[in-house]
Write a protein that holds these residues in place. Structure first.
Motif, short mmCIF file in Angstrom:
data_model
loop_
_atom_site.label_atom_id
_atom_site.label_comp_id
_atom_site.label_asym_id
_atom_site.label_seq_id
_atom_site.Cartn_x
_atom_site.Cartn_y
_atom_site.Cartn_z
N GLY A 43 -2.00 69.12 8.94
CA GLY A 43 -0.82 70.09 8.62
C GLY A 43 0.42 69.79 9.50
N LEU A 44 1.38 70.67 9.12
CA LEU A 44 2.57 70.61 9.81
C LEU A 44 2.50 71.58 10.98
CD1 LEU A 44 3.46 69.53 7.06
CD2 LEU A 44 5.62 70.26 7.70
N GLN A 45 3.05 71.20 12.13
CA GLN A 45 3.02 72.02 13.50
C GLN A 45 4.47 72.37 14.01
OE1 GLN A 45 1.23 70.27 16.68
NE2 GLN A 45 1.28 72.10 18.07
N LEU A 46 4.82 73.49 14.08
CA LEU A 46 6.05 73.93 14.61
C LEU A 46 6.37 73.32 15.81
CD1 LEU A 46 8.80 75.55 13.89
CD2 LEU A 46 7.63 77.35 15.27
N LEU A 47 7.74 72.61 15.99
CA LEU A 47 8.03 72.27 17.41
C LEU A 47 9.06 73.10 18.08
CD1 LEU A 47 8.65 68.22 16.79
CD2 LEU A 47 7.12 69.23 18.53
N LEU A 48 10.04 73.62 17.12
CA LEU A 48 10.96 74.33 17.64
C LEU A 48 11.96 74.98 16.62
CD1 LEU A 48 13.71 72.97 17.38
CD2 LEU A 48 12.87 71.73 19.57
N LYS A 49 12.61 76.18 16.80
CA LYS A 49 13.48 76.78 15.77
C LYS A 49 14.56 77.36 16.18
CE LYS A 49 10.70 81.16 15.40
NZ LYS A 49 9.88 82.02 14.47
N TYR A 50 15.53 77.18 15.50
CA TYR A 50 16.92 78.09 15.97
C TYR A 50 16.99 79.19 14.94
CZ TYR A 50 21.70 79.43 15.90
OH TYR A 50 22.86 80.18 15.92
N THR A 51 17.40 80.46 15.09
CA THR A 51 17.39 81.60 14.44
C THR A 51 18.93 82.08 14.66
OG1 THR A 51 16.35 83.18 15.92
CG2 THR A 51 15.01 82.21 13.90
N THR A 52 18.97 82.78 15.88
CA THR A 52 20.49 83.29 16.52
C THR A 52 20.53 82.95 17.96
OG1 THR A 52 19.72 85.34 16.65
CG2 THR A 52 20.60 84.80 14.69
N GLY A 53 21.59 83.03 18.54
CA GLY A 53 21.44 83.03 19.84
C GLY A 53 21.77 81.65 20.39
N ALA A 54 21.31 81.31 21.47
CA ALA A 54 21.58 80.13 22.26
C ALA A 54 21.57 78.88 21.25
CB ALA A 54 20.63 79.91 23.38
N THR A 55 22.30 77.86 21.27
CA THR A 55 22.53 76.71 20.25
C THR A 55 21.59 75.56 20.74
OG1 THR A 55 24.27 75.91 21.35
CG2 THR A 55 24.79 77.40 19.38
N LEU A 56 21.13 75.59 21.98
CA LEU A 56 20.08 74.68 22.42
C LEU A 56 18.71 75.22 22.56
CD1 LEU A 56 19.68 71.61 23.76
CD2 LEU A 56 19.97 72.77 25.95
N VAL A 57 18.06 74.72 21.64
CA VAL A 57 16.57 75.21 21.75
C VAL A 57 15.58 74.34 22.16
CG1 VAL A 57 14.79 76.11 20.06
CG2 VAL A 57 17.27 76.54 19.54
N LYS A 58 14.65 74.94 23.16
CA LYS A 58 13.64 74.11 23.61
C LYS A 58 12.38 74.33 22.99
CE LYS A 58 16.01 73.85 28.37
NZ LYS A 58 16.13 72.40 27.84
N GLY A 59 11.33 73.24 22.79
CA GLY A 59 10.23 73.51 22.06
C GLY A 59 9.16 72.96 22.77
N ASN A 61 6.23 70.09 23.93
CA ASN A 61 6.04 68.80 23.99
C ASN A 61 7.18 68.01 24.59
OD1 ASN A 61 3.27 69.10 23.13
ND2 ASN A 61 3.76 68.38 21.13
N GLY A 62 7.87 68.96 25.31
CA GLY A 62 9.44 68.39 25.76
C GLY A 62 10.52 68.21 24.90
N PHE A 63 10.30 68.53 23.68
CA PHE A 63 11.18 68.27 22.62
C PHE A 63 12.43 69.51 22.58
CE2 PHE A 63 10.32 64.76 20.01
CZ PHE A 63 8.84 64.47 20.28
N GLU A 64 13.52 69.10 22.39
CA GLU A 64 14.88 70.15 22.31
C GLU A 64 15.70 69.68 21.12
OE1 GLU A 64 16.48 70.19 26.30
OE2 GLU A 64 18.00 68.88 25.56
N ALA A 65 16.47 70.64 20.73
CA ALA A 65 17.40 70.53 19.52
C ALA A 65 18.54 71.28 19.66
CB ALA A 65 16.99 70.69 18.22
N GLU A 66 19.86 70.78 19.41
CA GLU A 66 20.91 71.56 19.45
C GLU A 66 21.60 71.83 18.06
OE1 GLU A 66 23.94 69.84 21.99
OE2 GLU A 66 25.02 71.92 22.26
N PHE A 67 21.53 73.07 17.82
CA PHE A 67 22.40 73.61 16.65
C PHE A 67 24.04 73.57 16.80
CE2 PHE A 67 23.64 75.58 12.86
CZ PHE A 67 24.61 76.63 12.96
N LYS A 68 24.77 72.51 15.85
CA LYS A 68 26.20 72.36 15.94
C LYS A 68 26.63 72.84 14.46
CE LYS A 68 26.24 68.82 19.59
NZ LYS A 68 26.76 67.58 19.77
N LYS A 69 27.15 73.92 14.64
CA LYS A 69 27.73 74.44 13.23
C LYS A 69 28.68 73.58 12.73
CE LYS A 69 29.55 78.74 11.05
NZ LYS A 69 30.02 80.03 11.40
#
Lengths: 118, 116
Positions: A43-59, A61-69
């Motif tokens: 099945g699917l496993q969550l790596l990371l999520k962005y809801t509100t607040g800091a736009t750079l999200v760390k997840g 296994n060393g992954f990260e993502a940046e929310f750019k509106k």
């Protein structure tokens, strides 16, 4: 309504190289954004999520993502790929469901298969 | 903590036959989702329950698909009669909180259906 586009159905990198998986979204409400990973026959496993607040999200296994509106993007990165990162990755947005309700419905992109070469 | 359980893991049927999938969510999770994942595509929500009530079934093909969640715990998804295009992986997911968009969904391993 909401939608997700993942650029590149297949990405191939060498072990130790930068991983960049691209995700662009469309949402009629402020988006909540997710990255999930799927290993074969699992099945699917969550790596990371962005809801509100800091736009750079760390997840995990060393992954990260940046929310750019301004770019409607939520790209996933990892500085150094490992063989164990080989899997399929899905970007998803949580918008509104039927009738405008907000019950957490996820809309997924089509997925990106990551291959890691030794 | 036990994860989301699904059975069977694999099923092969002839077209026009019926099939049922079972899901047991994580204990205490109020919300349960069924997704259909066709090969090469991302999961697509079929139906969402909050406790034992349906909150979204807008993408469920109601002429052939049905689902129930008795007592707000286990859930069953049924297809009757099956078509070739129903070949897919059926994923069950659950989440703890009722309502809200930021909650994490926890996925089971899926049931892989092949319709011949």
């Amino acid at each position: 309504a909401q939608s997700v586009t993942q650029l590149g159905s297949h990405v191939s990198v060498s072990e130790g190289a930068l991983v960049l998986l691209r995700c662009n979204y469309s949402s009629s409400v402020p988006p909540y954004l997710f990255w999930y990973v799927q290993y074969p026959n699992q099945g699917l496993q969550l790596l990371l999520k962005y809801t509100t607040g800091a736009t750079l999200v760390k997840g995990i296994n060393g992954f990260e993502a940046e929310f750019k509106k301004s770019e409607t993007s939520f790209h996933l990165t990892k500085p150094s790929a490992h063989m164990s990162d080989a899997a399929e990755y899905f970007c998803a947005v949580s918008g509104v469901g039927a009738g405008g309700t907000s019950y957490g419905k996820l809309t997924f992109g089509q997925g990106t298969i990551l291959t890691v070469h030794p | 903590e036990a994860g989301v359980a699904q059975s069977p893991r694999y099923k092969i049927i002839e077209k026009r036959q019926s099939v049922a999938f079972w899901c047991n969510p994580i204990s205490g999770h109020a919300t349960l989702y069924w997704y259909q994942q066709i090969l090469g595509q991302g999961p697509k929500l079929l139906i969402q329950f909050q406790n034992n009530g349906v909150v979204d079934d807008s993408q469920l093909p109601k002429d052939r698909f049905s689902a129930e969640r008795l007592k707000g715990v286990d859930s069953t998804l049924k297809i009757q009669p099956a078509k070739l295009e129903d070949s897919a992986v059926y994923l069950c997911a659950s989440s703890f909180l009722a309502g809200g968009r930021g909650k994490t969904q926890y996925f089971g391993p899926g049931t892989r259906l092949l319709v011949l």
